[in-house]
Design a protein around this motif. Structure first.
Motif, mmCIF file in Angstrom:
data_model
loop_
_atom_site.group_PDB
_atom_site.id
_atom_site.type_symbol
_atom_site.label_atom_id
_atom_site.label_comp_id
_atom_site.label_asym_id
_atom_site.label_seq_id
_atom_site.Cartn_x
_atom_site.Cartn_y
_atom_site.Cartn_z
ATOM 1 N N UNK B 40 -22.430 10.393 5.205
ATOM 2 C CA UNK B 40 -21.372 9.762 4.411
ATOM 3 C C UNK B 40 -20.287 9.164 5.293
ATOM 4 N N UNK B 41 -19.474 8.333 4.662
ATOM 5 C CA UNK B 41 -18.324 7.759 5.354
ATOM 6 C C UNK B 41 -17.070 8.171 4.593
ATOM 7 N N UNK B 42 -15.965 8.276 5.316
ATOM 8 C CA UNK B 42 -14.715 8.582 4.617
ATOM 9 C C UNK B 42 -13.536 7.918 5.301
ATOM 10 N N UNK B 43 -12.465 7.814 4.541
ATOM 11 C CA UNK B 43 -11.217 7.319 5.111
ATOM 12 C C UNK B 43 -10.090 8.226 4.621
ATOM 13 N N UNK B 44 -9.204 8.614 5.536
ATOM 14 C CA UNK B 44 -8.036 9.405 5.158
ATOM 15 C C UNK B 44 -6.899 8.431 4.842
ATOM 16 N N UNK B 45 -6.642 8.281 3.562
ATOM 17 C CA UNK B 45 -5.722 7.249 3.075
ATOM 18 C C UNK B 45 -4.269 7.456 3.541
ATOM 19 N N UNK B 46 -3.885 8.722 3.720
ATOM 20 C CA UNK B 46 -2.499 8.983 4.139
ATOM 21 C C UNK B 46 -2.243 8.592 5.591
ATOM 22 N N UNK B 47 -3.295 8.302 6.350
ATOM 23 C CA UNK B 47 -3.116 7.956 7.757
ATOM 24 C C UNK B 47 -3.209 6.451 8.016
ATOM 25 N N UNK B 48 -3.401 5.681 6.948
ATOM 26 C CA UNK B 48 -3.592 4.234 7.119
ATOM 27 C C UNK B 48 -2.295 3.480 7.382
ATOM 28 N N UNK B 49 -2.443 2.338 8.033
ATOM 29 C CA UNK B 49 -1.293 1.443 8.227
ATOM 30 C C UNK B 49 -0.997 0.806 6.864
ATOM 31 N N UNK B 50 0.168 0.232 6.747
ATOM 32 C CA UNK B 50 0.563 -0.382 5.481
ATOM 33 C C UNK B 50 -0.434 -1.427 5.020
ATOM 34 N N UNK B 51 -0.883 -2.216 5.980
ATOM 35 C CA UNK B 51 -1.821 -3.295 5.689
ATOM 36 C C UNK B 51 -3.132 -2.744 5.108
ATOM 37 N N UNK B 52 -3.680 -1.739 5.803
ATOM 38 C CA UNK B 52 -4.932 -1.141 5.352
ATOM 39 C C UNK B 52 -4.762 -0.402 4.023
ATOM 40 N N UNK B 53 -3.598 0.169 3.855
ATOM 41 C CA UNK B 53 -3.323 0.903 2.625
ATOM 42 C C UNK B 53 -3.411 -0.039 1.427
ATOM 43 N N UNK B 54 -2.862 -1.219 1.608
ATOM 44 C CA UNK B 54 -2.887 -2.218 0.543
ATOM 45 C C UNK B 54 -4.333 -2.588 0.200
ATOM 46 N N UNK B 55 -5.136 -2.738 1.248
ATOM 47 C CA UNK B 55 -6.555 -3.064 1.063
ATOM 48 C C UNK B 55 -7.259 -1.973 0.267
ATOM 49 N N UNK B 56 -7.018 -0.721 0.692
ATOM 50 C CA UNK B 56 -7.678 0.410 0.049
ATOM 51 C C UNK B 56 -7.234 0.547 -1.410
ATOM 52 N N UNK B 57 -5.966 0.319 -1.631
ATOM 53 C CA UNK B 57 -5.429 0.403 -2.991
ATOM 54 C C UNK B 57 -6.129 -0.626 -3.887
ATOM 55 N N UNK B 58 -6.256 -1.851 -3.371
ATOM 56 C CA UNK B 58 -6.919 -2.916 -4.129
ATOM 57 C C UNK B 58 -8.392 -2.572 -4.362
ATOM 58 N N UNK B 59 -9.017 -2.006 -3.339
ATOM 59 C CA UNK B 59 -10.424 -1.623 -3.422
ATOM 60 C C UNK B 59 -10.638 -0.584 -4.529
ATOM 61 N N UNK B 60 -9.778 0.433 -4.524
ATOM 62 C CA UNK B 60 -9.906 1.519 -5.506
ATOM 63 C C UNK B 60 -9.649 1.004 -6.923
ATOM 64 N N UNK B 61 -8.583 0.249 -7.077
ATOM 65 C CA UNK B 61 -8.264 -0.213 -8.439
ATOM 66 C C UNK B 61 -9.296 -1.228 -8.940
#
Lengths: 168, 93
Positions: B40-61
């Motif tokens: 499996x793959x994972x990402x720890x969202x609390x450790x992301x940069x602001x830019x990546x966080x925005x990406x992940x947020x968009x991905x999840x929603x």
């Protein structure tokens, strides 16, 4: 901690408990307050206030599901193994969660300005609530689910309307 | 973005976990997959940069999921919120 005196127990699984305490410690170091290890924190006190351990949702979640959201506090039944520890559905309003995410993603340059804006936005929506049963007062956007002092339900809370008058 | 891959012999499904580094339920989820030898793959969202966080947020929603952790996505279609052992096992069968 007020866990025992209120009839709460801490998670009996030693390694689970250790992970939770480590998470709280990390958040304390990172943000300056121990916000819930299992929730995304904005890193801005005003936006994270409701999820600082023990969170605003603990009492009602322990009552309904046998543990709080992260599993740190459990009921006597869970502690004694009479009830299985299960993931707890998130009760925190989604608008608060959204806010935590957008609180962080503002560009660095304008962050301070945005931070001030966000704080005033939140504080502006806060009200005083009092428990009609015991008199406990909370300053929150929403009334507590359960009174942390006398355990009265949310319906027992009423808003305090403060009027300030200046007399010359 | 800092995506971690954990190798395993069971590669039957594509498994991705959105997690928080501080979250004990997330840790349980990762351990569960590891014990089952699931890659499996994972990402720890609390450790992301602001830019990546925005990406992940968009991905999840955009997946129609809520911003809650752990969030387990199996084969890009099954979404499980929280360490629901039975549901994860079911989706991996």
């Amino acid at each position: 901690m007020d866990a025992e005196s209120r009839g709460y127990k801490l998670n009996p699984d030693a390694s689970f408990l250790n992970d939770l305490l480590e998470g709280l410690k990390t958040n304390e170091e990172r943000y300056g307050y121990p916000s819930c290890p299992c929730r995304y924190a904005a890193g801005i006190f005003e936006l994270d206030k409701d999820i600082i351990c023990p969170c605003d949702y603990r009492d009602i979640d322990v009552e309904e599901f046998g543990s709080c959201y992260c599993g740190l506090f459990v009921s006597k039944e869970v502690y004694e193994g009479k009830r299985k520890l299960q993931p707890v559905p998130e009760r925190r309003p989604s608008k608060f969660i959204e806010r935590a995410f957008s609180g962080r993603i503002t560009p660095e340059t304008t962050q301070e300005v945005r931070k001030e804006e966000r704080i005033s936005e939140v504080v502006g929506g806060m009200k005083f609530w009092y428990c009609k049963q015991c008199g406990y007062v909370a300053f929150r956007e929403e009334p507590p689910y359960i009174c942390p002092i006398c355990k009265a339900k949310r319906e027992f809370f009423a808003e305090i309307n403060l009027s300030v008058s200046a007399r010359g | 973005m800092k995506i971690q891959r954990v190798s395993g012999n069971n590669k039957k499904h594509k498994v991705f976990v959105y997690a928080l580094s501080t979250c004990a339920w997330c840790k349980k989820t990762k351990q569960f997959l590891k014990d089952k030898d699931v890659e499996y793959e994972y990402v720890d969202v609390d450790l992301l940069s602001k830019e990546d966080l925005e990406k992940v947020k968009a991905e999840i929603t955009s997946r129609g999921a809520q911003l809650l952790f752990p969030l387990i996505v199996i084969d890009d279609k099954v979404i499980i919120t929280g360490f629901r052992e039975d549901q994860i096992s079911g989706a991996l069968a």
